[in-house]
Design a protein around this motif. Structure first.
Motif, PDB file in Angstrom:
ATOM      1  N   VAL A 242      27.045   8.353   6.527  1.00 62.61           N
ATOM      2  CA  VAL A 242      28.380   8.251   7.119  1.00 62.61           C
ATOM      3  C   VAL A 242      29.181   9.517   6.860  1.00 62.61           C
ATOM      4  O   VAL A 242      29.954   9.971   7.714  1.00 62.61           O
ATOM      5  CB  VAL A 242      29.133   7.007   6.617  1.00 62.61           C
ATOM      6  N   GLU A 243      29.008  10.132   5.678  1.00 64.04           N
ATOM      7  CA  GLU A 243      29.726  11.377   5.411  1.00 64.04           C
ATOM      8  C   GLU A 243      29.376  12.446   6.437  1.00 64.04           C
ATOM      9  O   GLU A 243      30.244  13.206   6.889  1.00 64.04           O
ATOM     10  CB  GLU A 243      29.416  11.884   3.995  1.00 64.04           C
ATOM     11  N   SER A 244      28.105  12.490   6.827  1.00 63.56           N
ATOM     12  CA  SER A 244      27.693  13.473   7.822  1.00 63.56           C
ATOM     13  C   SER A 244      28.272  13.140   9.194  1.00 63.56           C
ATOM     14  O   SER A 244      28.650  14.039   9.957  1.00 63.56           O
ATOM     15  CB  SER A 244      26.164  13.544   7.887  1.00 63.56           C
ATOM     16  N   ALA A 245      28.332  11.844   9.517  1.00 63.58           N
ATOM     17  CA  ALA A 245      28.954  11.438  10.782  1.00 63.58           C
ATOM     18  C   ALA A 245      30.432  11.819  10.797  1.00 63.58           C
ATOM     19  O   ALA A 245      30.957  12.302  11.808  1.00 63.58           O
ATOM     20  CB  ALA A 245      28.787   9.941  10.990  1.00 63.58           C
ATOM     21  N   VAL A 246      31.123  11.623   9.677  1.00 68.08           N
ATOM     22  CA  VAL A 246      32.534  11.987   9.583  1.00 68.08           C
ATOM     23  C   VAL A 246      32.700  13.501   9.721  1.00 68.08           C
ATOM     24  O   VAL A 246      33.620  13.983  10.396  1.00 68.08           O
ATOM     25  CB  VAL A 246      33.140  11.484   8.258  1.00 68.08           C
ATOM     26  N   GLY A 247      31.792  14.270   9.102  1.00 63.78           N
ATOM     27  CA  GLY A 247      31.851  15.721   9.216  1.00 63.78           C
ATOM     28  C   GLY A 247      31.637  16.199  10.636  1.00 63.78           C
ATOM     29  O   GLY A 247      32.338  17.098  11.117  1.00 63.78           O
ATOM     30  N   VAL A 248      30.670  15.590  11.334  1.00 66.70           N
ATOM     31  CA  VAL A 248      30.397  15.974  12.719  1.00 66.70           C
ATOM     32  C   VAL A 248      31.605  15.678  13.599  1.00 66.70           C
ATOM     33  O   VAL A 248      32.041  16.509  14.405  1.00 66.70           O
ATOM     34  CB  VAL A 248      29.135  15.257  13.241  1.00 66.70           C
ATOM     35  N   ALA A 249      32.173  14.476  13.471  1.00 61.50           N
ATOM     36  CA  ALA A 249      33.368  14.143  14.249  1.00 61.50           C
ATOM     37  C   ALA A 249      34.513  15.089  13.886  1.00 61.50           C
ATOM     38  O   ALA A 249      35.268  15.541  14.758  1.00 61.50           O
ATOM     39  CB  ALA A 249      33.762  12.691  14.008  1.00 61.50           C
ATOM     40  N   VAL A 260      36.736   6.513  11.159  1.00 61.92           N
ATOM     41  CA  VAL A 260      36.243   5.142  11.139  1.00 61.92           C
ATOM     42  C   VAL A 260      36.900   4.401   9.989  1.00 61.92           C
ATOM     43  O   VAL A 260      37.259   5.011   8.967  1.00 61.92           O
ATOM     44  CB  VAL A 260      34.701   5.111  10.992  1.00 61.92           C
ATOM     45  N   THR A 261      37.103   3.090  10.158  1.00 63.58           N
ATOM     46  CA  THR A 261      37.597   2.243   9.073  1.00 63.58           C
ATOM     47  C   THR A 261      36.597   1.116   8.851  1.00 63.58           C
ATOM     48  O   THR A 261      35.857   0.733   9.764  1.00 63.58           O
ATOM     49  CB  THR A 261      38.978   1.652   9.386  1.00 63.58           C
ATOM     50  N   THR A 262      36.566   0.601   7.618  1.00 66.45           N
ATOM     51  CA  THR A 262      35.690  -0.523   7.289  1.00 66.45           C
ATOM     52  C   THR A 262      36.524  -1.623   6.643  1.00 66.45           C
ATOM     53  O   THR A 262      37.530  -1.356   5.979  1.00 66.45           O
ATOM     54  CB  THR A 262      34.561  -0.104   6.327  1.00 66.45           C
ATOM     55  N   ASN A 263      36.090  -2.870   6.830  1.00 67.60           N
ATOM     56  CA  ASN A 263      36.839  -3.990   6.260  1.00 67.60           C
ATOM     57  C   ASN A 263      35.902  -5.149   5.973  1.00 67.60           C
ATOM     58  O   ASN A 263      35.093  -5.538   6.825  1.00 67.60           O
ATOM     59  CB  ASN A 263      37.940  -4.443   7.215  1.00 67.60           C
ATOM     60  N   ALA A 272      39.367   3.783   4.854  1.00 69.88           N
ATOM     61  CA  ALA A 272      39.386   4.601   6.067  1.00 69.88           C
ATOM     62  C   ALA A 272      38.761   5.953   5.749  1.00 69.88           C
ATOM     63  O   ALA A 272      39.042   6.545   4.700  1.00 69.88           O
ATOM     64  CB  ALA A 272      40.819   4.787   6.561  1.00 69.88           C
ATOM     65  N   TYR A 273      37.890   6.426   6.634  1.00 72.89           N
ATOM     66  CA  TYR A 273      37.307   7.760   6.528  1.00 72.89           C
ATOM     67  C   TYR A 273      38.052   8.679   7.487  1.00 72.89           C
ATOM     68  O   TYR A 273      38.174   8.387   8.682  1.00 72.89           O
ATOM     69  CB  TYR A 273      35.825   7.738   6.903  1.00 72.89           C
TER      70      TYR A 273
END
Length: 496
Positions: A242-249, A260-263, A272-273
């Motif tokens: 997920v960290e890599s997905a956040v970096g790409v976005a 993205v947020t998780t709950n 929230a990322y």
């Protein structure tokens, strides 16, 4: 308990996994009394098996099977993980393992090919996404778990393995013998398909994906100072960190944007990322790889390519860019994997991968069962994509989680199943009406080489960026085949 930033979160077609320290039951939820009657029943069944089953079964085998059965009954992505399975997760993160180069899932008691990884023995042998493995080295996979199949596919480099494949689009079975090799997955590739336009393909989200993307983007900015558009290809990308997905976005979004947020029920599952270095930092790099990124990538026209095998972490990127109106999504509806799994160590050699949360796009959308719907539907091939009716998504997986935002989900899934059956009938009628020449052409059709001049979807993305006519999908938005065999044209002014 708060998640440590140095525990990467793994998102794949089969789960988003936050690797956390072991949590006590008290930390996760209030203590509840144990169901004594059910525990007594379990003990009685256990004793009955020990006394009367046709052969002796040791306690370890029975208890492990009971735990696995209990966890797997929850949803398709919760699983009791042993030492071998944990090692395979680590290999996926680093992108290095010995095998044939296949990402696999399950379907109809068989092992399904999610994606043949590019530049591997499986890819070079012409294995297709959607092919079913019916046997491995003459051993039927009927009832075999994904983990068992994965163990059989892996082995020392140079050793051979024979697969029997069933290709639904051609209604035939055939054997393929592959030589295992050391698979080094290069997660980021980039080319210049036309002057002024760049193409970046991400095959999975690994530890080095964000730094590698940053390197590619710097090269693109240097080679194409007057960049007019960029295509980000997430087709057949089953996920990763997920960290890599956040970096790409974050490479394409304004700083500090929510990605993205998780709950979920537990406190650590509510977060929230954002597109900020602390949220995409990984132990493998010490400084922000996007720190000196060219500002052009925050504003250049962007198209994201997706298909049915774009899953999990890939859907997070596509959803974040779509919600921010930062990109046009072009292709097919994605897989629809919208839940989070947490990996909790249980013993020295085992862990529990448990679904602990849903994730949501920045606008608060749950994509569970639904996926990311493209802004422009495009077929994989210039002559249509009837095989799309055969694609399996999250909504087709037994015991999948419901979409908590959709009160009409059951009716929609029933309608989707009717549409799918209708499409299958249309597909069969189309296949039956084919001439011998058409059947031969279909048998000889090879997998699309993503990024090549023969990549029809890529060419339509280029047309979109260049303001040329776009050949839209022959499928209607709900997945049904259009009545006309003529693709629809779309033309817009050139983007700058």
């Amino acid at each position: 308990m708060r998640q440590s930033r140095f525990f990467p979160v793994l998102l794949t077609t089969f789960g988003i996994v936050a690797m956390l320290p072991r949590l006590t039951s008290a930390a996760q939820s209030p203590a509840t009394p144990l169901p004594l009657d059910q525990l007594r029943l379990f003990a009685e069944v256990f004793g009955q098996i020990k006394r009367e089953y046709v052969k002796l079964v040791d306690d370890d085998t029975l208890l492990t099977a009971a735990i696995k059965g209990m966890v797997s009954s929850l949803d398709p992505h919760s699983v009791y993980v042993d030492k071998t399975e944990f090692q395979e997760s680590q290999e996926q993160i680093t992108g290095r393992f010995a095998g044939v180069g296949l990402e696999i899932g399950s379907e109809d008691r068989f092992i399904k090919i999610i994606d043949p990884i590019e530049d591997t023995p499986a890819f070079r042998a012409g294995i297709h996404s959607g092919d079913l493995i019916t046997s491995i080295d003459n051993k039927s996979v009927n009832g075999m778990t994904i983990n068992d199949a994965s163990a059989r596919l892996r082995g020392n480099p140079g050793t051979k393995v024979t697969l029997t494949l069933f290709r639904k689009s051609q209604n035939r079975s055939f054997p393929v013998t592959l030589s295992r090799a050391l698979i080094k997955v290069q997660s980021v590739k980039a080319t210049v398909p036309a002057p002024g336009y760049a193409y970046v393909r991400i095959t999975s989200f690994q530890e080095r994906t964000t730094p590698d993307l940053a390197t590619k983007l710097r090269a693109i900015a240097s080679q194409q100072p007057n960049l007019k558009g960029l295509i980000l290809d997430l087709r057949n990308n089953g996920g990763g960190l997920v960290e890599s997905a956040v970096g790409v976005a974050g490479a394409f979004l304004p700083p500090n944007s929510i990605v993205v947020t998780t709950n979920g029920q537990a406190g650590y599952s509510k977060r929230a990322y954002r597109a900020t270095y602390p949220d995409y930092r990984l132990p493998s790099f010490e400084r922000d790889p996007l720190q000196n990124e060219s500002p052009i990538f925050k504003k250049v026209p962007l198209i994201v390519l997706t298909n049915a095998y774009t899953a999990s972490a890939s859907e997070i990127v596509a959803g974040a860019l779509q919600d921010a109106s930062r990109a046009t999504i072009l292709g097919k509806t994605t897989f629809g994997k919208g839940s989070v799994q947490t990996l909790v160590p249980m013993t020295r050699d085992s862990a529990l991968r448990l679904t602990t949360a849903y994730y949501f796009t920045p606008n608060g959308r749950s994509i569970q069962d639904i996926g990311i719907r493209p802004d422009i539907q495009i077929d994989q091939y210039s002559d249509g994509d009837p095989d799309d009716a055969l694609a399996t998504r999250e909504a087709d997986v037994p015991n999948h989680l419901a979409n908590i935002q959709d009160p009409n989900e059951r009716e929609e899934l029933e309608a989707r199943e009717k549409d799918r059956i209708r499409n299958l009938h249309l597909y069969e009628e189309h296949t039956d009406a084919e001439t011998p020449e058409q059947r031969r052409k279909n048998r000889e059709r090879t997998s699309i080489e993503f990024g090549s001049s023969a990549d029809f979807m890529l060419q339509q993305a280029l047309n979109k960026l260049q303001g040329k006519a776009v050949l839209e999908s022959r499928a209607l938005p709900n997945g049904r085949l259009a009545q006309s065999d003529t693709p629809r044209l779309q033309s817009e002014p050139e983007a700058h």
